[in-house]
Scaffold this motif. Sequence first.
Motif, short mmCIF file in Angstrom:
data_model
loop_
_atom_site.label_atom_id
_atom_site.label_comp_id
_atom_site.label_asym_id
_atom_site.label_seq_id
_atom_site.Cartn_x
_atom_site.Cartn_y
_atom_site.Cartn_z
N UNK A 203 0.93 -1.19 0.01
CA UNK A 203 -0.01 -0.11 -0.03
C UNK A 203 0.83 1.15 -0.05
N UNK A 204 2.13 1.25 -0.10
CA UNK A 204 3.14 2.25 -0.15
C UNK A 204 2.76 3.18 -1.39
N UNK A 205 2.58 4.47 -1.37
CA UNK A 205 2.18 5.29 -2.28
C UNK A 205 3.50 6.05 -2.89
N UNK A 206 3.93 6.11 -4.07
CA UNK A 206 5.07 6.80 -4.68
C UNK A 206 4.52 7.64 -5.82
N UNK A 207 5.19 8.59 -5.97
CA UNK A 207 4.74 9.57 -7.25
C UNK A 207 5.67 9.48 -8.37
N UNK A 240 0.16 2.85 -5.73
CA UNK A 240 0.63 2.10 -4.57
C UNK A 240 1.50 1.33 -5.41
N UNK A 241 2.39 0.43 -4.54
CA UNK A 241 3.30 -0.52 -4.81
C UNK A 241 2.49 -1.36 -5.76
N UNK A 242 1.08 -1.70 -4.98
CA UNK A 242 0.24 -3.04 -5.75
C UNK A 242 -0.18 -2.49 -7.00
N UNK A 243 -0.41 -1.37 -7.33
CA UNK A 243 -0.87 -0.77 -8.46
C UNK A 243 0.16 -0.91 -9.48
N UNK A 244 1.41 -0.27 -9.25
CA UNK A 244 2.61 -0.20 -9.82
C UNK A 244 2.84 -1.86 -10.49
#
Length: 327
Positions: A203-207, A240-244
């Motif tokens: 769930x960690x979010x990155x730009x 999120x890392x899941x989305x990436x």
Amino acid sequence: MRILVTGGAGFIGSHFVRSFADQDTLTVLDKLTYAGNLANLTPAEGRFTFVHGDICDAELLKAVVPGHDAVVNFAAETHVDRSIAAADAFVRSNVLGVQTLMRACLDAGTPRVVHVSTDEVYGSIDTGSWDESAPLAPNSPYAAAKAGGDLIALAYARTHGLPVSITRCGNNYGPYQYPEKVVPLFVTNLLDGLNVPLYGDGGNVRDWIHVDDHCRAVRLVVEHGRAGEVYHIAGTTELTNLELTDRLLRALNAPWRRVDRVPDRKGHDRRYSLTDAKIRAIGHTPRIGFERGLAETVEWYAANRPWWEPLKRSAPKGRGELRHQPR
């Protein structure tokens, strides 16, 4: 313009060199640590001067810095996992190295200095976005060392009048990125039929920003940035890392069973996010959308095995090996 590019054989620095070698007269200074690679500069061969050296070497800088119209500092240790395992090199390069470089620029009377930093110096933000006045609250040894270097640079601006600006950017991706970072690590593992590691709950979010947009923004600050100011270079997509992971799996037609859930990193920041009104006011607009940029990046790694396979075979062991996921 005559520009000294420190850390110019690394991922972001080499893109800057490849992008502006026809426009500027460039000198590249690089220590060639594990992530510095002269092969990154092959497309610009013959259009820059290379100096093998360390920004902590004051005597070398005394010889190299004078005569340049600008110095752009990309030189840094950057991998969070490595900093957690052993922070010494990060403090040396990211704090002492910056101080040594700022002193050399001051002594040489360098007209412009741009120090390249990271959004990680702010820590983690649950909602909203940081502007350039946000307090520094780093959590990892890497981020703390970068914050220390930023403060040194700003101190030289305020105490000595050194014309230095700072840029802070989100997660970069693109060609020639050392394959310990998440995008090239996942892409090359999947190309090799290997699994990929996903930290924690994902769930960690990155730009995310393409390295080309980042480098164009840095070059803009060289010309139009104000001394003593910080400029944010925001990305185009928060994921999120899941989305990436899902996007990378789909790009390579790989199933979710290729993902290994691994224990979360110590002190793992939950989310980063920057506002970028200040740099947009001096003319910056990102050009590469994430969907296009990611597709082109995947294609580049698929077509350039001779570049990344030797790096994965010779990766240093014991401090952030290539099975780990960054940031």
